[in-house]
Design a protein around this motif. Sequence first.
Motif, PDB file in Angstrom:
ATOM      1  N   CYS A  42       0.832  -1.204   0.000  1.00 23.52           N
ATOM      2  CA  CYS A  42       0.000   0.000   0.000  1.00 23.52           C
ATOM      3  C   CYS A  42       0.870   1.258   0.000  1.00 23.52           C
ATOM      4  O   CYS A  42       1.770   1.400   0.829  1.00 23.52           O
ATOM      5  CB  CYS A  42      -0.917   0.003   1.220  1.00 23.52           C
ATOM      6  SG  CYS A  42      -1.967   1.478   1.284  1.00 23.52           S
ATOM      7  N   CYS A  44      -0.067   4.401   0.606  1.00 22.32           N
ATOM      8  CA  CYS A  44      -0.660   5.555   1.291  1.00 22.32           C
ATOM      9  C   CYS A  44       0.264   6.114   2.373  1.00 22.32           C
ATOM     10  O   CYS A  44       1.240   5.496   2.783  1.00 22.32           O
ATOM     11  CB  CYS A  44      -2.019   5.188   1.879  1.00 22.32           C
ATOM     12  SG  CYS A  44      -1.943   4.367   3.484  1.00 22.32           S
ATOM     13  N   GLU A  50       5.702  10.019   4.176  1.00 21.76           N
ATOM     14  CA  GLU A  50       5.550  10.962   3.060  1.00 21.76           C
ATOM     15  C   GLU A  50       6.836  11.712   2.729  1.00 21.76           C
ATOM     16  O   GLU A  50       7.080  12.048   1.575  1.00 21.76           O
ATOM     17  CB  GLU A  50       4.457  11.981   3.378  1.00 21.76           C
ATOM     18  CG  GLU A  50       3.075  11.385   3.398  1.00 21.76           C
ATOM     19  CD  GLU A  50       2.041  12.430   3.730  1.00 21.76           C
ATOM     20  OE1 GLU A  50       1.526  13.059   2.787  1.00 21.76           O
ATOM     21  OE2 GLU A  50       1.762  12.619   4.925  1.00 21.76           O
ATOM     22  N   GLN A  80      -9.008   1.893  -5.846  1.00 22.15           N
ATOM     23  CA  GLN A  80      -9.028   1.999  -4.393  1.00 22.15           C
ATOM     24  C   GLN A  80      -9.609   0.696  -3.867  1.00 22.15           C
ATOM     25  O   GLN A  80     -10.579   0.175  -4.418  1.00 22.15           O
ATOM     26  CB  GLN A  80      -9.873   3.197  -3.963  1.00 22.15           C
ATOM     27  CG  GLN A  80      -9.831   3.503  -2.470  1.00 22.15           C
ATOM     28  CD  GLN A  80     -10.894   2.775  -1.692  1.00 22.15           C
ATOM     29  OE1 GLN A  80     -12.012   2.561  -2.166  1.00 22.15           O
ATOM     30  NE2 GLN A  80     -10.557   2.355  -0.503  1.00 22.15           N
ATOM     31  N   THR A  89      -7.276   3.498   2.764  1.00 17.66           N
ATOM     32  CA  THR A  89      -6.812   4.812   2.309  1.00 17.66           C
ATOM     33  C   THR A  89      -5.836   4.760   1.135  1.00 17.66           C
ATOM     34  O   THR A  89      -5.519   5.805   0.576  1.00 17.66           O
ATOM     35  CB  THR A  89      -6.156   5.602   3.463  1.00 17.66           C
ATOM     36  OG1 THR A  89      -5.078   4.829   3.990  1.00 17.66           O
ATOM     37  CG2 THR A  89      -7.163   5.900   4.554  1.00 17.66           C
ATOM     38  N   GLY A  90      -5.370   3.598   0.777  1.00 16.50           N
ATOM     39  CA  GLY A  90      -4.411   3.509  -0.323  1.00 16.50           C
ATOM     40  C   GLY A  90      -5.080   3.392  -1.674  1.00 16.50           C
ATOM     41  O   GLY A  90      -6.148   2.808  -1.807  1.00 16.50           O
TER      42      GLY A  90
END
Length: 104
Positions: A42, A44, A50, A80, A89-90
């Motif tokens: 994933c 996200c 980040e 998604q 959320t990924g």
Amino acid sequence: MALKRVPVPVRVDLEDGGRVIAVTWPDRRVDRFKAYDLRVACPCALCVDEMSGIRTLDPDEVDPRVSAVAQAPVGRYALQVDWSDGHRTGIYTYAGLRDGRYVP
């Protein structure tokens, strides 16, 4: 510089109770992804830092029996997935799915 055009899948199916995600492309190529592999990959912000790009999700913390419970397109560029562990959320770009970016 010309941008590479990435095809949009014509079908996405959850197989084997969601433990396999099958993506059918316009050229009839079908890619089958193990749910565990995609969940661990994933991209996200909860699973990858980040700022540094370092993966923060520990693969050992993901249940090897994880499955996809739902999926939906995100525009014309990504997929998604809602996972059985509650994560959702990924997004997985079609470019990444097509070129194998999310598989070990």
